[in-house]
Design a protein around this motif. Structure first.
Motif, mmCIF file in Angstrom:
data_model
loop_
_atom_site.group_PDB
_atom_site.id
_atom_site.type_symbol
_atom_site.label_atom_id
_atom_site.label_comp_id
_atom_site.label_asym_id
_atom_site.label_seq_id
_atom_site.Cartn_x
_atom_site.Cartn_y
_atom_site.Cartn_z
ATOM 1 N N VAL A 180 31.057 101.106 62.911
ATOM 2 C CA VAL A 180 31.239 102.120 63.954
ATOM 3 C C VAL A 180 32.556 101.863 64.670
ATOM 4 C CG1 VAL A 180 28.774 102.514 64.338
ATOM 5 C CG2 VAL A 180 29.970 100.740 65.660
ATOM 6 N N ASN A 181 33.076 102.902 65.307
ATOM 7 C CA ASN A 181 34.243 102.786 66.181
ATOM 8 C C ASN A 181 33.763 102.725 67.618
ATOM 9 O OD1 ASN A 181 36.352 102.605 64.397
ATOM 10 N ND2 ASN A 181 36.852 104.778 64.434
ATOM 11 N N LEU A 182 34.171 101.674 68.314
ATOM 12 C CA LEU A 182 33.753 101.452 69.696
ATOM 13 C C LEU A 182 34.875 101.898 70.631
ATOM 14 C CD1 LEU A 182 31.103 100.163 70.714
ATOM 15 C CD2 LEU A 182 32.360 98.007 70.963
ATOM 16 N N HIS A 183 34.524 102.731 71.623
ATOM 17 C CA HIS A 183 35.493 103.201 72.619
ATOM 18 C C HIS A 183 35.311 102.370 73.894
ATOM 19 C CE1 HIS A 183 36.496 106.982 70.373
ATOM 20 N NE2 HIS A 183 35.310 106.710 69.849
ATOM 21 N N LEU A 184 36.353 101.633 74.268
ATOM 22 C CA LEU A 184 36.258 100.714 75.396
ATOM 23 C C LEU A 184 37.209 101.127 76.512
ATOM 24 C CD1 LEU A 184 36.140 97.470 73.258
ATOM 25 C CD2 LEU A 184 34.255 98.387 74.622
ATOM 26 N N PRO A 185 36.822 100.947 77.769
ATOM 27 C CA PRO A 185 37.679 101.327 78.900
ATOM 28 C C PRO A 185 39.026 100.612 78.842
ATOM 29 C CG PRO A 185 35.447 100.818 79.641
ATOM 30 C CD PRO A 185 35.521 100.406 78.205
ATOM 31 N N GLY A 186 40.101 101.373 79.079
ATOM 32 C CA GLY A 186 41.425 100.780 79.116
ATOM 33 C C GLY A 186 42.045 100.513 77.762
ATOM 34 N N VAL A 187 41.343 100.874 76.683
ATOM 35 C CA VAL A 187 41.854 100.655 75.327
ATOM 36 C C VAL A 187 42.096 102.031 74.713
ATOM 37 C CG1 VAL A 187 41.429 99.609 73.076
ATOM 38 C CG2 VAL A 187 40.540 98.518 75.139
ATOM 39 N N LYS B 227 27.109 101.598 80.011
ATOM 40 C CA LYS B 227 27.140 102.703 79.058
ATOM 41 C C LYS B 227 28.415 102.603 78.226
ATOM 42 C CE LYS B 227 23.413 105.131 80.109
ATOM 43 N NZ LYS B 227 22.348 105.456 79.111
ATOM 44 N N ILE B 228 28.287 102.940 76.947
ATOM 45 C CA ILE B 228 29.428 102.782 76.055
ATOM 46 C C ILE B 228 29.429 103.901 75.023
ATOM 47 C CG2 ILE B 228 28.297 101.305 74.309
ATOM 48 C CD1 ILE B 228 30.839 99.498 74.557
ATOM 49 N N ARG B 229 30.628 104.346 74.626
ATOM 50 C CA ARG B 229 30.758 105.401 73.620
ATOM 51 C C ARG B 229 31.105 104.794 72.270
ATOM 52 N NH1 ARG B 229 34.689 109.030 73.552
ATOM 53 N NH2 ARG B 229 36.152 107.761 74.757
ATOM 54 N N LEU B 230 30.552 105.378 71.224
ATOM 55 C CA LEU B 230 30.904 104.963 69.875
ATOM 56 C C LEU B 230 30.731 106.122 68.917
ATOM 57 C CD1 LEU B 230 27.993 103.097 68.202
ATOM 58 C CD2 LEU B 230 27.908 103.452 70.643
ATOM 59 N N SER B 231 31.339 105.991 67.750
ATOM 60 C CA SER B 231 31.214 107.017 66.718
ATOM 61 C C SER B 231 31.005 106.341 65.376
ATOM 62 C CB SER B 231 32.465 107.905 66.681
ATOM 63 O OG SER B 231 33.628 107.132 66.406
ATOM 64 N N GLY B 232 30.386 107.071 64.466
ATOM 65 C CA GLY B 232 30.130 106.520 63.146
ATOM 66 C C GLY B 232 29.045 107.308 62.435
ATOM 67 N N PRO B 233 28.645 106.882 61.241
ATOM 68 C CA PRO B 233 29.134 105.658 60.588
ATOM 69 C C PRO B 233 30.405 105.919 59.794
ATOM 70 C CG PRO B 233 27.426 106.640 59.239
ATOM 71 C CD PRO B 233 27.545 107.518 60.461
ATOM 72 N N TYR B 234 31.156 104.834 59.542
ATOM 73 C CA TYR B 234 32.351 104.884 58.730
ATOM 74 C C TYR B 234 32.234 103.853 57.604
ATOM 75 C CZ TYR B 234 34.610 107.180 62.781
ATOM 76 O OH TYR B 234 34.939 108.019 63.807
ATOM 77 N N GLY B 235 33.075 104.039 56.594
ATOM 78 C CA GLY B 235 33.213 103.007 55.567
ATOM 79 C C GLY B 235 32.480 103.311 54.283
ATOM 80 N N ARG C 147 38.028 100.761 68.416
ATOM 81 C CA ARG C 147 38.081 99.593 67.554
ATOM 82 C C ARG C 147 36.862 99.582 66.628
ATOM 83 N NH1 ARG C 147 42.541 99.753 69.276
ATOM 84 N NH2 ARG C 147 43.724 98.071 70.300
ATOM 85 N N ALA C 148 37.084 99.180 65.397
ATOM 86 C CA ALA C 148 36.036 99.216 64.375
ATOM 87 C C ALA C 148 35.288 97.896 64.313
ATOM 88 C CB ALA C 148 36.656 99.525 63.015
ATOM 89 N N PHE C 149 33.944 97.970 64.289
ATOM 90 C CA PHE C 149 33.098 96.791 64.154
ATOM 91 C C PHE C 149 31.928 97.115 63.231
ATOM 92 C CE2 PHE C 149 35.029 96.455 68.411
ATOM 93 C CZ PHE C 149 35.709 95.249 68.252
ATOM 94 N N SER C 150 31.664 96.216 62.293
ATOM 95 C CA SER C 150 30.579 96.413 61.335
ATOM 96 C C SER C 150 29.222 96.283 62.016
ATOM 97 C CB SER C 150 30.683 95.396 60.197
ATOM 98 O OG SER C 150 31.884 95.564 59.478
ATOM 99 N N ILE C 151 28.262 97.041 61.532
ATOM 100 C CA ILE C 151 26.889 96.962 62.045
ATOM 101 C C ILE C 151 26.181 95.807 61.351
ATOM 102 C CG2 ILE C 151 24.719 98.189 62.362
ATOM 103 C CD1 ILE C 151 26.307 100.818 62.052
ATOM 104 N N ALA C 152 25.600 94.909 62.140
ATOM 105 C CA ALA C 152 24.963 93.713 61.578
ATOM 106 C C ALA C 152 23.468 93.888 61.373
ATOM 107 C CB ALA C 152 25.223 92.506 62.488
ATOM 108 N N THR C 153 22.883 94.947 61.903
ATOM 109 C CA THR C 153 21.449 95.182 61.747
ATOM 110 C C THR C 153 21.188 96.018 60.503
ATOM 111 O OG1 THR C 153 21.883 96.789 63.509
ATOM 112 C CG2 THR C 153 20.503 94.916 64.066
ATOM 113 N N ALA C 154 19.941 95.989 60.035
ATOM 114 C CA ALA C 154 19.553 96.803 58.890
ATOM 115 C C ALA C 154 19.464 98.275 59.309
ATOM 116 C CB ALA C 154 18.203 96.336 58.348
#
Length: 350
Positions: free
Chosen positions: A135-142, A185-193, A146-153
């Motif tokens: 997923v792509n994580l949207h963080l304040p001030g960035v 609260k945090i925004r994200l988008s996905g899935p990618y890859g 940023r892309a981070f792999s999902i570690a859960t099933a």
């Protein structure tokens, strides 16, 4: 926009890149950097006009521009389009449209001195994804996500885990490690890859991971075990020292519960004052010793820093494994995006 050879037509919003429009409709176009630097998402414009966007001259050369090619991750449609993309027919690939999500941070914990585990509960019904995606994580001030792999099933649709290594000078990882709070609260988008397990192939499963590159293999292995896989599953996981080794108890327990799972942790620089009775050396070295230099009858899935991936590729080739049996996800930091992405000279299709 009509995407060939699928003859699939999708709506493109104003200002939306061709790649985003395709992904949101569930059509996968190969991509990697998402910044117009690597050339993985290169497509041919058959009809219509596009704004090429901020495409690197190294990833999209002048002659290619003259031929009507563009990089889908940065190109913007200026009219109705027909494009031709290099889309492989993968029988094991799942199609999950990319979506936007709002989530609540439920837990932030130290996995190692340099890595955090972040658990995010998503609003609504959660995210549908295939093990190995990110997923792509949207963080304040960035500025950029940023892309981070999902570690859960994939069965854990509403509560997902991300493993985030602190990158010196990295705004996103610095925020996660010093400011991200539970309840935020945090925004994200996905899935990618397009990193996934080929279950329809007869070969057994070999996973080679380093550092927080464990995220994708963890998701894949948990998914395989949940679905009752009985073929051999081997995980070789490398860390610098015992403090950097995480989820060790989890995989040791899984290896006891599931006889077909072999877990081999290894340390490249073990502390002399900390007892370690396990393997020593780099992942590719330990795997080569374990297999006595013969990797045939396996499909290999690699995830970690580029230098680790390249070393593993070399070892697998020497061990008589072909390119068609290797799949990988390199960890590229934001700093790596300041230069043109390079492909391994050993492997044409990273």
């Amino acid at each position: 926009m009509t995407i060939e050879p699928l003859s699939h037509t999708v709506e493109v919003a104003a200002g939306q890149t061709l790649l985003e429009a395709a992904l949101r409709s569930g059509v996968y176009i190969p991509h990697a950097c998402l910044h117009g630097l690597c050339g993985t998402c290169k497509v041919q414009v058959v009809e219509g006009e596009v704004d090429l966007g901020d495409a690197s001259p190294f990833a999209l050369m002048d002659v290619e521009r003259d031929e009507g090619k563009c990089l889908a991750c940065v190109a913007i449609a200026q009219s109705d389009l027909v494009i031709e993309a290099d889309i492989d027919d993968e029988p094991d690939a799942e199609s999950h449209p990319m979506q936007d999500f709002i989530g609540t941070v439920r837990k932030v914990s130290d996995l190692t001195p340099t890595a955090k585990g972040v658990w995010i509960e998503l609003d609504g019904s959660g995210i549908d994804f295939q093990a190995g995606q990110y997923v792509n994580l949207h963080l304040p001030g960035v500025a950029e996500p940023r892309a981070f792999s999902i570690a859960t099933a994939p069965s854990s649709k509403r509560l997902i885990e991300l493993n985030i290594r602190r990158v010196p000078g990295g705004k996103a990882t610095e925020y996660v490690h010093t400011r991200l709070k539970e309840g935020e609260k945090i925004r994200l988008s996905g899935p990618y890859g397009r990193f996934f397990v080929r279950r329809s192939s007869p070969e057994s499963f070999l996973f080679l991971a380093g550092g927080t590159g464990l995220s994708s293999p963890k998701s894949m292995i948990l998914d395989l075990l949940e679905k009752g896989e009985t073929r051999s599953i081997k995980l070789f996981y490398g860390a610098r020292n015992v403090r950097e080794l995480y989820d060790d108890d989890l995989f040791r327990d899984l290896a006891i519960r599931y006889p077909n799972l072999t877990y081999v942790p290894t340390l490249s620089e073990p502390d002399p004052d900390v007892e370690w009775l396990g393997e020593r050396g780099y992942v590719h070295e330990v795997a080569t010793r374990h297999f006595d230099g013969d990797f045939r009858h396996f499909k290999a899935y690699m995830c970690g820093p580029p230098v680790m991936i390249d070393a593993c590729i070399s070892a697998l080739i020497r061990g008589r494994l072909f390119e068609r049996d290797m799949y990988m996800e390199k960890f590229i930091s934001a700093a790596d995006l300041t230069t043109s992405a390079r492909k391994s000279p050993l492997f044409k299709a990273i």
